[in-house]
Design a protein around this motif. Structure first.
Motif, PDB file in Angstrom:
ATOM      1  N   PHE A 164       0.829  -1.209   0.000  1.00 59.12           N
ATOM      2  CA  PHE A 164       0.000   0.000   0.000  1.00 59.12           C
ATOM      3  C   PHE A 164       0.861   1.254   0.000  1.00 59.12           C
ATOM      4  O   PHE A 164       0.591   2.208  -0.742  1.00 59.12           O
ATOM      5  N   ASN A 165       1.906   1.279   0.815  1.00 61.84           N
ATOM      6  CA  ASN A 165       2.779   2.457   0.892  1.00 61.84           C
ATOM      7  C   ASN A 165       3.518   2.713  -0.418  1.00 61.84           C
ATOM      8  O   ASN A 165       3.857   3.855  -0.723  1.00 61.84           O
ATOM      9  N   ARG A 166       3.756   1.668  -1.187  1.00 61.35           N
ATOM     10  CA  ARG A 166       4.425   1.828  -2.480  1.00 61.35           C
ATOM     11  C   ARG A 166       3.492   2.439  -3.513  1.00 61.35           C
ATOM     12  O   ARG A 166       3.905   3.279  -4.317  1.00 61.35           O
ATOM     13  N   ILE A 167       2.227   2.007  -3.525  1.00 64.54           N
ATOM     14  CA  ILE A 167       1.346   2.410  -4.629  1.00 64.54           C
ATOM     15  C   ILE A 167       0.518   3.661  -4.325  1.00 64.54           C
ATOM     16  O   ILE A 167       0.080   4.334  -5.251  1.00 64.54           O
ATOM     17  N   GLU A 168       0.308   3.972  -3.043  1.00 63.81           N
ATOM     18  CA  GLU A 168      -0.555   5.114  -2.704  1.00 63.81           C
ATOM     19  C   GLU A 168       0.277   6.243  -2.110  1.00 63.81           C
ATOM     20  O   GLU A 168       0.634   6.227  -0.941  1.00 63.81           O
ATOM     21  N   LYS A 169       0.576   7.224  -2.928  1.00 62.50           N
ATOM     22  CA  LYS A 169       1.392   8.355  -2.489  1.00 62.50           C
ATOM     23  C   LYS A 169       0.545   9.469  -1.875  1.00 62.50           C
ATOM     24  O   LYS A 169       1.042  10.277  -1.095  1.00 62.50           O
ATOM     25  N   LYS A 170      -0.749   9.526  -2.244  1.00 64.10           N
ATOM     26  CA  LYS A 170      -1.635  10.561  -1.716  1.00 64.10           C
ATOM     27  C   LYS A 170      -1.997  10.233  -0.268  1.00 64.10           C
ATOM     28  O   LYS A 170      -2.356   9.092   0.050  1.00 64.10           O
ATOM     29  N   ARG A 171      -1.901  11.234   0.594  1.00 65.92           N
ATOM     30  CA  ARG A 171      -2.281  11.001   1.989  1.00 65.92           C
ATOM     31  C   ARG A 171      -3.749  10.595   2.055  1.00 65.92           C
ATOM     32  O   ARG A 171      -4.618  11.263   1.493  1.00 65.92           O
ATOM     33  N   SER A 172      -4.023   9.520   2.771  1.00 71.52           N
ATOM     34  CA  SER A 172      -5.360   8.943   2.802  1.00 71.52           C
ATOM     35  C   SER A 172      -5.778   8.631   4.231  1.00 71.52           C
ATOM     36  O   SER A 172      -4.944   8.537   5.135  1.00 71.52           O
ATOM     37  N   VAL A 173      -7.089   8.475   4.415  1.00 65.21           N
ATOM     38  CA  VAL A 173      -7.614   7.893   5.644  1.00 65.21           C
ATOM     39  C   VAL A 173      -7.647   6.386   5.422  1.00 65.21           C
ATOM     40  O   VAL A 173      -8.326   5.909   4.506  1.00 65.21           O
ATOM     41  N   VAL A 174      -6.898   5.645   6.233  1.00 65.97           N
ATOM     42  CA  VAL A 174      -6.737   4.200   6.017  1.00 65.97           C
ATOM     43  C   VAL A 174      -7.339   3.434   7.187  1.00 65.97           C
ATOM     44  O   VAL A 174      -6.909   3.592   8.330  1.00 65.97           O
ATOM     45  N   PHE A 175      -8.338   2.617   6.890  1.00 69.02           N
ATOM     46  CA  PHE A 175      -8.922   1.722   7.888  1.00 69.02           C
ATOM     47  C   PHE A 175      -8.405   0.306   7.627  1.00 69.02           C
ATOM     48  O   PHE A 175      -8.694  -0.274   6.580  1.00 69.02           O
ATOM     49  N   VAL A 176      -7.627  -0.224   8.572  1.00 71.91           N
ATOM     50  CA  VAL A 176      -7.195  -1.620   8.493  1.00 71.91           C
ATOM     51  C   VAL A 176      -8.185  -2.433   9.325  1.00 71.91           C
ATOM     52  O   VAL A 176      -8.282  -2.263  10.539  1.00 71.91           O
ATOM     53  N   ILE A 177      -8.937  -3.314   8.668  1.00 66.83           N
ATOM     54  CA  ILE A 177      -9.963  -4.123   9.336  1.00 66.83           C
ATOM     55  C   ILE A 177      -9.453  -5.550   9.423  1.00 66.83           C
ATOM     56  O   ILE A 177      -9.299  -6.233   8.410  1.00 66.83           O
ATOM     57  N   SER A 178      -9.176  -6.005  10.642  1.00 67.10           N
ATOM     58  CA  SER A 178      -8.517  -7.293  10.840  1.00 67.10           C
ATOM     59  C   SER A 178      -8.703  -7.757  12.276  1.00 67.10           C
ATOM     60  O   SER A 178      -9.104  -6.973  13.145  1.00 67.10           O
ATOM     61  N   ASP A 179      -8.392  -9.035  12.536  1.00 66.45           N
ATOM     62  CA  ASP A 179      -8.307  -9.485  13.929  1.00 66.45           C
ATOM     63  C   ASP A 179      -6.895  -9.281  14.473  1.00 66.45           C
ATOM     64  O   ASP A 179      -6.649  -9.475  15.658  1.00 66.45           O
ATOM     65  N   PHE A 180      -5.960  -8.897  13.594  1.00 64.94           N
ATOM     66  CA  PHE A 180      -4.572  -8.605  13.947  1.00 64.94           C
ATOM     67  C   PHE A 180      -3.886  -9.794  14.627  1.00 64.94           C
ATOM     68  O   PHE A 180      -2.961  -9.621  15.423  1.00 64.94           O
ATOM     69  N   LEU A 181      -4.319 -11.006  14.269  1.00 67.78           N
ATOM     70  CA  LEU A 181      -3.661 -12.209  14.785  1.00 67.78           C
ATOM     71  C   LEU A 181      -2.494 -12.547  13.862  1.00 67.78           C
ATOM     72  O   LEU A 181      -2.507 -13.503  13.099  1.00 67.78           O
ATOM     73  N   ASP A 182      -1.481 -11.712  13.943  1.00 69.23           N
ATOM     74  CA  ASP A 182      -0.312 -11.809  13.073  1.00 69.23           C
ATOM     75  C   ASP A 182       0.869 -11.227  13.833  1.00 69.23           C
ATOM     76  O   ASP A 182       0.709 -10.623  14.901  1.00 69.23           O
ATOM     77  N   GLU A 183       2.054 -11.377  13.276  1.00 67.47           N
ATOM     78  CA  GLU A 183       3.257 -10.860  13.921  1.00 67.47           C
ATOM     79  C   GLU A 183       4.130 -10.161  12.888  1.00 67.47           C
ATOM     80  O   GLU A 183       3.976 -10.347  11.678  1.00 67.47           O
TER      81      GLU A 183
END
Length: 273
Positions: A164-183
């Motif tokens: 996402f950081n590579r392709i979206e250079k325009k400042r955006s409101v970003v909602f990450v929707i997840s259970d965040f069961l990751d490391e």
């Protein structure tokens, strides 16, 4: 062709989300997320108390009277939904809850003529939808969430944020929707937070957060198939997460509660900052 059942599901989510947006979120969304800056709107005659820094000296010289520039907020925002579609999102009723949350956020943006894009990810980015505005585009986003069939089971949030950081250079409101069961995503989360207005929507089942004392539990990892035994006879075990530093930008939504209440509380808190 979209099946009748899918059309019915999309319509149900749209009706519920529209009602929530109209009744609850319209004001909170607008006040919670500011535009990109100020843009020129008009010129009018100077009145006592106006900021002298806004005087348009060229117009003032031509008319021999003081005139000031007026500005308004450049309102249009760019919103992105980054949604975890790994195998763990099938647990309980997470998937339809995620679709409802995504629909509500997308419709909130659409009502304010903001653009919405989406990334669906597992252990890689599986679908990217560029940001656009309009009802038809929002309905397409809802359909894509509900109809999505992931190729992979795992989760890699860090890799997704890098993409996402590579392709979206325009400042955006970003909602990450997840259970965040990751490391291993803390560094990429920090980078994204520095470039964009980042909000984490943590969708969880209560059984994933706290394991009660009194037994030996056996778990199967839905993403890897690994069997894990936990001796939990003496005390309860809390499943920890690694984003404590972002607490002000986290919305915790449990699968057994109405999702609009924590969303409303978050928007209201943002609007009062």
């Amino acid at each position: 062709m979209v099946s009748r059942e899918m059309i019915k599901k999309i319509r149900q989510i749209e009706i519920k989300s529209n009602k929530i947006v109209e009744e609850i979120f319209s004001g909170e969304y607008r006040s919670g997320f500011k535009g990109k800056g100020m843009e020129f709107d008009d010129i009018r005659q100077y009145y006592h108390g106006d900021d002298v820094r806004n005087i348009d000296w060229n117009v003032t010289a031509r008319h021999n009277k003081a005139y000031v520039k007026q500005f308004c907020e450049e309102r249009e925002l760019n919103m992105f939904l980054i949604i975890d579609m790994s195998k763990s999102s099938d647990f309980g009723n997470k998937k339809e809850l995620i679709a409802s949350i995504g629909a509500t956020l997308a419709l909130s943006a659409s009502k304010n003529n903001d653009r919405v894009g989406m990334i669906l990810f597992t252990n890689e980015v599986e679908k990217f939808i560029p940001s656009k505005n309009g009802r038809k585009h929002v309905l397409s986003i809802i359909e894509n969430i509900l109809d999505f069939k992931p190729k992979n089971k795992g989760t890699n949030l860090g890799r997704t944020l890098q993409y996402f950081n590579r392709i979206e250079k325009k400042r955006s409101v970003v909602f990450v929707i997840s259970d965040f069961l990751d490391e291993g995503y803390a560094k990429d989360l920090k980078i994204t937070s520095g470039r964009h207005d980042l909000v984490m929507v943590r969708v969880i089942d209560r059984t994933e957060e706290l394991i009660p004392a009194g037994a030996i539990f056996t778990f199967e990892d839905l993403e890897t198939g690994e069997i894990i035994a936990l001796d939990n006879l003496k005390k309860e075990y809390k499943l920890d997460n690694n984003f404590k530093m972002y607490r002000k930008n986290i919305i915790n939504i449990y699968t057994d509660e109405d999702y609009y209440k924590p969303l409303k509380q978050f928007f209201r808190r943002r609007g009062n900052r």
